[in-house]
Design a protein around this motif. Structure first.
Motif, PDB file in Angstrom:
ATOM      1  N   ALA A 176      37.634  37.299  42.197  1.00 39.88           N
ATOM      2  CA  ALA A 176      36.400  37.472  42.454  1.00 39.88           C
ATOM      3  C   ALA A 176      36.493  38.914  43.039  1.00 39.88           C
ATOM      4  O   ALA A 176      34.906  39.696  43.067  1.00 39.88           O
ATOM      5  CB  ALA A 176      36.658  36.375  44.222  1.00 39.88           C
ATOM      6  N   ALA A 177      37.236  39.594  43.506  1.00 37.73           N
ATOM      7  CA  ALA A 177      37.420  41.419  43.899  1.00 37.73           C
ATOM      8  C   ALA A 177      36.937  41.633  42.772  1.00 37.73           C
ATOM      9  O   ALA A 177      35.867  43.178  42.272  1.00 37.73           O
ATOM     10  CB  ALA A 177      38.457  42.299  44.132  1.00 37.73           C
ATOM     11  N   ARG A 178      37.172  41.618  41.042  1.00 37.49           N
ATOM     12  CA  ARG A 178      36.720  42.465  39.923  1.00 37.49           C
ATOM     13  C   ARG A 178      34.987  41.877  39.470  1.00 37.49           C
ATOM     14  O   ARG A 178      34.385  43.009  39.526  1.00 37.49           O
ATOM     15  CB  ARG A 178      37.318  41.754  38.691  1.00 37.49           C
ATOM     16  CG  ARG A 178      37.304  42.280  37.577  1.00 37.49           C
ATOM     17  CD  ARG A 178      38.339  41.646  36.545  1.00 37.49           C
ATOM     18  NE  ARG A 178      38.259  42.564  35.322  1.00 37.49           N
ATOM     19  CZ  ARG A 178      38.308  42.609  34.218  1.00 37.49           C
ATOM     20  NH1 ARG A 178      40.052  40.892  34.186  1.00 37.49           N
ATOM     21  NH2 ARG A 178      37.774  42.655  32.939  1.00 37.49           N
ATOM     22  N   ARG A 179      34.880  40.652  39.911  1.00 38.81           N
ATOM     23  CA  ARG A 179      33.506  40.551  39.532  1.00 38.81           C
ATOM     24  C   ARG A 179      32.752  41.077  40.789  1.00 38.81           C
ATOM     25  O   ARG A 179      31.617  42.125  39.956  1.00 38.81           O
ATOM     26  CB  ARG A 179      33.318  39.120  39.961  1.00 38.81           C
ATOM     27  CG  ARG A 179      33.818  37.715  38.678  1.00 38.81           C
ATOM     28  CD  ARG A 179      33.234  36.746  38.651  1.00 38.81           C
ATOM     29  NE  ARG A 179      33.248  35.950  40.012  1.00 38.81           N
ATOM     30  CZ  ARG A 179      34.789  35.076  40.354  1.00 38.81           C
ATOM     31  NH1 ARG A 179      35.351  34.861  38.695  1.00 38.81           N
ATOM     32  NH2 ARG A 179      35.167  33.982  41.033  1.00 38.81           N
ATOM     33  N   ARG A 180      33.023  41.180  41.900  1.00 37.13           N
ATOM     34  CA  ARG A 180      32.582  42.503  42.838  1.00 37.13           C
ATOM     35  C   ARG A 180      32.424  43.296  42.756  1.00 37.13           C
ATOM     36  O   ARG A 180      31.586  44.326  43.130  1.00 37.13           O
ATOM     37  CB  ARG A 180      32.616  42.111  44.210  1.00 37.13           C
ATOM     38  CG  ARG A 180      32.028  42.294  45.427  1.00 37.13           C
ATOM     39  CD  ARG A 180      32.722  41.699  46.935  1.00 37.13           C
ATOM     40  NE  ARG A 180      33.788  42.225  47.370  1.00 37.13           N
ATOM     41  CZ  ARG A 180      35.057  41.256  46.798  1.00 37.13           C
ATOM     42  NH1 ARG A 180      34.795  39.625  46.578  1.00 37.13           N
ATOM     43  NH2 ARG A 180      36.463  40.776  46.963  1.00 37.13           N
ATOM     44  N   TRP A 181      33.328  44.086  42.249  1.00 33.42           N
ATOM     45  CA  TRP A 181      33.408  45.794  41.628  1.00 33.42           C
ATOM     46  C   TRP A 181      32.754  46.291  40.228  1.00 33.42           C
ATOM     47  O   TRP A 181      31.818  47.082  40.758  1.00 33.42           O
ATOM     48  CB  TRP A 181      34.963  46.118  41.397  1.00 33.42           C
ATOM     49  CG  TRP A 181      35.500  46.814  40.561  1.00 33.42           C
ATOM     50  CD1 TRP A 181      34.420  48.521  40.996  1.00 33.42           C
ATOM     51  CD2 TRP A 181      35.681  47.410  39.591  1.00 33.42           C
ATOM     52  NE1 TRP A 181      35.181  49.290  40.358  1.00 33.42           N
ATOM     53  CE2 TRP A 181      35.683  48.831  39.658  1.00 33.42           C
ATOM     54  CE3 TRP A 181      36.353  46.836  38.267  1.00 33.42           C
ATOM     55  CZ2 TRP A 181      36.248  49.527  38.315  1.00 33.42           C
ATOM     56  CZ3 TRP A 181      36.792  47.572  37.697  1.00 33.42           C
ATOM     57  CH2 TRP A 181      36.864  48.616  37.165  1.00 33.42           C
ATOM     58  N   ILE A 182      32.644  45.100  39.634  1.00 35.16           N
ATOM     59  CA  ILE A 182      31.667  45.367  38.302  1.00 35.16           C
ATOM     60  C   ILE A 182      29.683  45.348  38.455  1.00 35.16           C
ATOM     61  O   ILE A 182      29.619  45.952  39.006  1.00 35.16           O
ATOM     62  CB  ILE A 182      32.521  43.859  37.156  1.00 35.16           C
ATOM     63  CG1 ILE A 182      33.036  44.445  36.640  1.00 35.16           C
ATOM     64  CG2 ILE A 182      30.816  44.273  36.437  1.00 35.16           C
ATOM     65  CD1 ILE A 182      33.574  43.373  35.315  1.00 35.16           C
ATOM     66  N   ARG A 183      29.570  44.408  39.311  1.00 33.46           N
ATOM     67  CA  ARG A 183      28.624  44.124  40.195  1.00 33.46           C
ATOM     68  C   ARG A 183      27.723  45.410  41.328  1.00 33.46           C
ATOM     69  O   ARG A 183      26.998  45.931  41.107  1.00 33.46           O
ATOM     70  CB  ARG A 183      28.370  42.915  40.777  1.00 33.46           C
ATOM     71  CG  ARG A 183      26.364  42.740  41.335  1.00 33.46           C
ATOM     72  CD  ARG A 183      26.248  41.641  42.228  1.00 33.46           C
ATOM     73  NE  ARG A 183      27.034  40.995  43.621  1.00 33.46           N
ATOM     74  CZ  ARG A 183      28.275  40.926  43.566  1.00 33.46           C
ATOM     75  NH1 ARG A 183      29.143  39.985  42.974  1.00 33.46           N
ATOM     76  NH2 ARG A 183      28.634  40.929  44.822  1.00 33.46           N
ATOM     77  N   THR A 184      29.078  45.877  41.942  1.00 37.28           N
ATOM     78  CA  THR A 184      28.162  46.953  42.850  1.00 37.28           C
ATOM     79  C   THR A 184      28.995  48.500  42.262  1.00 37.28           C
ATOM     80  O   THR A 184      28.229  49.198  43.274  1.00 37.28           O
ATOM     81  CB  THR A 184      29.261  46.240  44.556  1.00 37.28           C
ATOM     82  OG1 THR A 184      30.646  46.972  43.964  1.00 37.28           O
ATOM     83  CG2 THR A 184      28.816  45.535  45.105  1.00 37.28           C
ATOM     84  N   ARG A 185      29.973  48.200  42.035  1.00 39.88           N
ATOM     85  CA  ARG A 185      30.732  49.559  41.041  1.00 39.88           C
ATOM     86  C   ARG A 185      31.189  50.993  42.882  1.00 39.88           C
ATOM     87  O   ARG A 185      30.737  52.115  42.002  1.00 39.88           O
ATOM     88  CB  ARG A 185      30.234  50.368  40.626  1.00 39.88           C
ATOM     89  CG  ARG A 185      29.445  49.804  39.010  1.00 39.88           C
ATOM     90  CD  ARG A 185      30.879  49.700  38.382  1.00 39.88           C
ATOM     91  NE  ARG A 185      31.243  48.945  37.439  1.00 39.88           N
ATOM     92  CZ  ARG A 185      31.796  48.740  36.201  1.00 39.88           C
ATOM     93  NH1 ARG A 185      33.516  49.711  36.854  1.00 39.88           N
ATOM     94  NH2 ARG A 185      31.814  48.260  34.791  1.00 39.88           N
TER      95      ARG A 185
END
Length: 445
Positions: free
Chosen positions: A301-310
Motif C-alpha cells: 500500500a505504501a508503494r502504491r501511495r508513493w507511485i501516486r503522490t511521489r
C-alpha cells in the motif's frame, strides 16, 4: 455458494503494473482479469503465475488488450466480432445456468460518439453478455461530474433495451491535470439472471483504478489434472510394452517417416499410461505468518501511495516497511529451520530426507546391506559404512615391506642400477645431474 470475480483495469502500460496486479489477484481471489491499454510490444512478455494470458496488440507499444483467466476455469477464447469501431476481446466462461460471454472493451475518447448498432452487435453474440472496460462515456447516472456526447448516446440507447449499467460507488479515474474524478470503467449486463456488483479497488499506479465486478454465482472449474508419478513407475513393464508393440523398420519416403514418428509417439504414450501411475498434486501453498502478511500488505500500500503522490515521506515509509519485511522474513525462516532441526534430531530418516532435499536430488536412496542382512537402524548403517571403508583402505602384505619396495624400484630404474660402476668423478653428466649426490656417494661407499 461461490462467486465469479472479474477485475477490469485501464493500465496505461501493463508491464510496470504486474507486481500490483499479482498482489490484488491474490488478495481478492479473482477469476478473470481484463486489462485495457496494455501498450505491449511484440516481444514484451507479461505473464501472471496461475493464469492463462490472451493478448491482442494494436501496434508497437500502443494500446492493446489482455485477458488473464485463472488456471482450471472452464472457458473458451472466441474471435472478436467484426464491424465494431472499438477494441474487443471475447471470452466465454461456463456458469451453472449457461455460458457467460465476457467482453473486454476499450473505446478511445475521440471521436466523442457512441454507435448504438455496434453495441447491439455485441449484445447479439450470446444470450448472456457482460461488457466490461473503459468506454470513455461520461454521465451523471453512473457517477461522473458531467455528461459527454458518448455518455448521452449510451444512456439513451440502453434505456430502450433489456440492459443494465453496473458502476461502482467510488470514482474509477483521477485526472492527473486537475485532480478531477470520474467513473469511466463500467459494466453493461444483458439477460443475466444473476446479481452483479461493482467495487473500486486500490490504486496500482495508473490514472485508472481497478474495478472488481462480482457475479453472484458459482463458476465451473475443471478437476485438477493428475500428474505422472515417476517415483512409482514400473520400468520393466514400460520396456516390455515397447518391445512388444514397437517395430523397427526402414523408411523409404517422408510420409513413412511421419507415420513412424506418430506410431512411436503413440506407443510411448500408451506405455507410460500402462506403467506409470497418476496421482493428485499434494503441494501445499506457501503461507506466511499473520504478522508478516500485515507488513506485506502495508508495504504494497505504501508503494502504491508513493507511485501516486511521489512524496518523499511516502517513499521513506515504503523503504522502512521493505526493510522491516526483509528482517521479519529472515527471522521467520531461521525459526522454521531451528524447529526443523529440533524435530529431526532423533529421527535418522528425517535427516536423510533433509540432506537429499538440500542436495537437490529427488532419487531413491538404496538400502545398505551387511553380512547379516539389510541395515535398518542408524547404528547398523554406521557400522556397515565403517566396515566398508576399513575393507577398502587396508594395505596389502607386499606393500608393508619398504625394503622390498625400494629394491624393486631400484632394479627397474636404469640410473640407479648403474651406480656401482662409476665414482662421483667418473659418473656421466646425465647420471650426476639426474640423481642426488648423497645417493651417488652412498652407493660407492
Amino acid at each position: 455458494m461461490g462467486v465469479l470475480k472479474v477485475i477490469s483495469l485501464n493500465a496505461n502500460g501493463l508491464k510496470p503494473r504486474l507486481p500490483f496486479l499479482e498482489d490484488i489477484l491474490s488478495h481478492t481471489q479473482a477469476d478473470v482479469l481484463l486489462v485495457q491499454e496494455t501498450n505491449l510490444g511484440p516481444k514484451t512478455r507479461a505473464n501472471i503465475s496461475g493464469f492463462r494470458h490472451y493478448r491482442t496488440d494494436r501496434g508497437e507499444g500502443r494500446r492493446g488488450l489482455s485477458t488473464f483467466v485463472k488456471e482450471g476455469l472452464r472457458h473458451a477464447q472466441l474471435p472478436p466480432p467484426a464491424r465494431v469501431p472499438f477494441e474487443v476481446q471475447t471470452t466465454e466462461v461456463d456458469l451453472p445456468g449457461g455460458p457467460l460471454l465476457l467482453l473486454n472493451t476499450y473505446k478511445t475518447p475521440r471521436p466523442d460518439t457512441f454507435e448504438g448498432p455496434s453495441l447491439d452487435r455485441l449484445l447479439a453474440i450470446a444470450p448472456r453478455v457482460l461488457i466490461v472496460g473503459d468506454l470513455n462515456c461520461r454521465h451523471t447516472a453512473w457517477g461522473c461530474r458531467s455528461n459527454n456526447t458518448a455518455g448521452n448516446q449510451l444512456y439513451a440507447h440502453l434505456a430502450q433495451r433489456d440492459c443494465a449499467i453496473i458502476a461502482p460507488d467510488e470514482p474509477t479515474r483521477t485526472d492527473p491535470r486537475d485532480g478531477g474524478q470520474s467513473t469511466l470503467d463500467i459494466g453493461i449486463v444483458h439477460c443475466l439472471e444473476y446479481l452483479v456488483t461493482a467495487e473500486t479497488l486500490g490504486c496500482v499506479g495508473s490514472d485508472h483504478a481497478p474495478v472488481l465486478f462480482t457475479v453472484h454465482t458459482t463458476p465451473t472449474y475443471n478437476e485438477a489434472p493428475r500428474r505422472l508419478n515417476y517415483n512409482r513407475a514400473r520400468w520393466p513393464t514400460f520396456q516390455q510394452h515397447l518391445n512388444t508393440n514397437l517395430v523397427i523398420k526402414r523408411f523409404n519416403s517422408e510420409a513413412e517417416v511421419d507415420e513412424g514418428v506418430t506410431t512411436l509417439t503413440i506407443t510411448i504414450q500408451k506405455a507410460m499410461e500402462k506403467a506409470i501411475p497418476r496421482s493428485k498434486g499434494t503441494r501445499k501453498p506457501n503461507t506466511l505468518p499473520p504478522h508478516i502478511e500485515v507488513i506485506k500488505r502495508d508495504k504494497n500500500a505504501a508503494r502504491r501511495r508513493w507511485i501516486r503522490t511521489r512524496d518523499p515521506e511516502d517513499r521513506d515509509e515504503h523503504n522502512q516497511l521493505k526493510h522491516a519485511m526483509k528482517e521479519a522474513m529472515t527471522a521467520w525462516r531461521d525459526q522454521q529451520w531451528q524447529h526443523t532441526m529440533q524435530e529431526c534430531s532423533e529421527d535418522h530418516t528425517r535427516v536423510w530426507k533433509i540432506g537429499r532435499a538440500l542436495k537437490g536430488w529427488s532419487g531413491t536412496v538404496q538400502p545398505l546391506t551387511t553380512a547379516t542382512g539389510m541395515a535398518t537402524s542408524a547404528q547398523a548403517r554406521a557400522e556397515a559404512i565403517s566396515e566398508h571403508f576399513e575393507k577398502v583402505h587396508t594395505a596389502n602384505d607386499h606393500m608393508a615391506e619398504p625394503q622390498h619396495t625400494q629394491q624393486t624400484q631400484d632394479h627397474n630404474n636404469p640410473l640407479i642400477s648403474g651406480l656401482g660402476q662409476y665414482s662421483p668423478e667418473t659418473a656421466p653428466y646425465r647420471m650426476k645431474h639426474k640423481m642426488p649426490l648423497h645417493l651417488l656417494f652412498q652407493q660407492n661407499a
